[in-house]
Design a protein around this motif. Structure first.
Motif, PDB file in Angstrom:
ATOM      1  N   ASP A  27      -3.029  48.437 -18.418  1.00  0.00           N
ATOM      2  CA  ASP A  27      -1.786  47.758 -18.774  1.00  0.00           C
ATOM      3  C   ASP A  27      -0.649  48.282 -17.901  1.00  0.00           C
ATOM      4  N   SER A  28       0.270  47.399 -17.555  1.00  0.00           N
ATOM      5  CA  SER A  28       1.458  47.753 -16.758  1.00  0.00           C
ATOM      6  C   SER A  28       1.087  48.334 -15.398  1.00  0.00           C
ATOM      7  N   GLU A  29       0.017  47.804 -14.797  1.00  0.00           N
ATOM      8  CA  GLU A  29      -0.451  48.319 -13.513  1.00  0.00           C
ATOM      9  C   GLU A  29      -0.685  47.167 -12.540  1.00  0.00           C
ATOM     10  N   LYS A 180       5.149  43.597 -14.979  1.00  0.00           N
ATOM     11  CA  LYS A 180       4.555  44.932 -15.103  1.00  0.00           C
ATOM     12  C   LYS A 180       5.309  45.746 -16.137  1.00  0.00           C
ATOM     13  N   ARG A 181       6.621  45.693 -16.054  1.00  0.00           N
ATOM     14  CA  ARG A 181       7.471  46.453 -16.983  1.00  0.00           C
ATOM     15  C   ARG A 181       7.234  46.006 -18.424  1.00  0.00           C
ATOM     16  N   GLN A 182       6.886  44.730 -18.593  1.00  0.00           N
ATOM     17  CA  GLN A 182       6.641  44.181 -19.930  1.00  0.00           C
ATOM     18  C   GLN A 182       5.222  44.445 -20.419  1.00  0.00           C
ATOM     19  N   GLY A 183       4.389  45.067 -19.560  1.00  0.00           N
ATOM     20  CA  GLY A 183       3.049  45.460 -20.001  1.00  0.00           C
ATOM     21  C   GLY A 183       1.901  44.673 -19.423  1.00  0.00           C
ATOM     22  N   SER A 185      -0.878  43.268 -16.698  1.00  0.00           N
ATOM     23  CA  SER A 185      -1.694  43.830 -15.626  1.00  0.00           C
ATOM     24  C   SER A 185      -1.765  42.804 -14.502  1.00  0.00           C
TER      25      SER A 185
END
Length: 247
Positions: A27-29, A180-183, A185
């Motif tokens: 997540d977030s990557e 990304k900031r919101q989670g 991928s």
């Protein structure tokens, strides 16, 4: 964990193109999928989005496989292909409404996001136009709008910068950073290595259907100290090494 690809073997015929591909995206990557033409990048993507069936191995997205629940699996994915896919008979407005129906989105919220994206990519005055008549760059922007107006958990972006003007590239990178900031991928396949180096958290380098190496830029630099400091240097070194082995 968002996406887990485990020992994936697959391809288009009885002879496998992919040979034991394994990697994940958290997540977030943002993970960059890197490799020469024909390395297996697009084949890997086509397996993840469900266009191809693996010979063996598994692909899980947030614990769900495509055989567990096709609709729920695919509903988590937004895909931006290298070559934009638009429908000849549909206007830009029709494309957005079709996306709303396909992802079962709330129309008011979805249109609010769509209008914002249309304005960002300078398409807000073209809702009644037919994207089939647009330039490639404009059709690519249609794909971006339709992808990022969804609530997808995984964005798969294949060579997103080809055909985009510099302003659109900047706008897309801002969108990617925000999701990304919101989670979310993100898996991005690209040959624009200087941009990948700046924005990707990790890299998966594929060669001849196998994962040659993976990791952060610092991890790759430690693995190949002779290659240089940039992702481009490392990529060229690996490509040359592999070429020498094949001679």
């Amino acid at each position: 964990m968002a996406l887990e690809v485990n020992k994936l073997v697959g391809g288009y015929s009885s002879v496998p193109v992919l040979k034991d591909i394994t990697f994940d995206i958290k997540d977030s990557e943002l993970v960059g999928l890197i490799g020469l033409n024909g390395a297996g990048k697009s084949t890997t993507i086509n397996h993840i989005i469900g266009l191809l069936t693996p010979f063996s191995g598994s692909i899980e997205l947030n614990g769900i496989t495509i055989t567990d629940d096709l609709k729920k699996y695919k509903g988590q994915i937004a895909y931006i292909p290298e070559s934009p896919i638009v429908y000849k008979e549909l206007t830009l407005k029709d494309h957005i409404e079709m996306t709303i129906m396909a992802y079962d989105l709330d129309p008011d919220e979805a249109w609010k996001r769509a209008h914002s994206l249309l304005k960002t990519f300078r398409l807000d005055n073209k809702l009644d136009w037919f994207p089939d008549n647009f330039s490639k760059g404009m059709r690519q922007k249609v794909m971006i709008v339709c992808a990022f107006m969804t609530n997808a958990k995984l964005f798969i972006i294949d060579e997103p910068f080809l055909g985009l003007d510099p302003l659109a590239v900047s706008d897309l990178l801002e969108l990617i950073t925000e999701r990304k900031r919101q989670g979310a991928s993100i898996l991005m396949s690209t040959h624009v290595l200087d941009t990948a180096q700046k924005y990707c958290d990790r890299f998966v380098l594929v060669h001849e259907g196998r994962v040659r190496t993976e990791g952060t830029l610092e991890e790759l630099k430690r693995e190949f100290p002779e290659a240089g400091d940039s992702l481009n240097d490392i990529y060229l070194t690996l490509a040359k090494q592999q070429g020498e082995r094949n001679e």
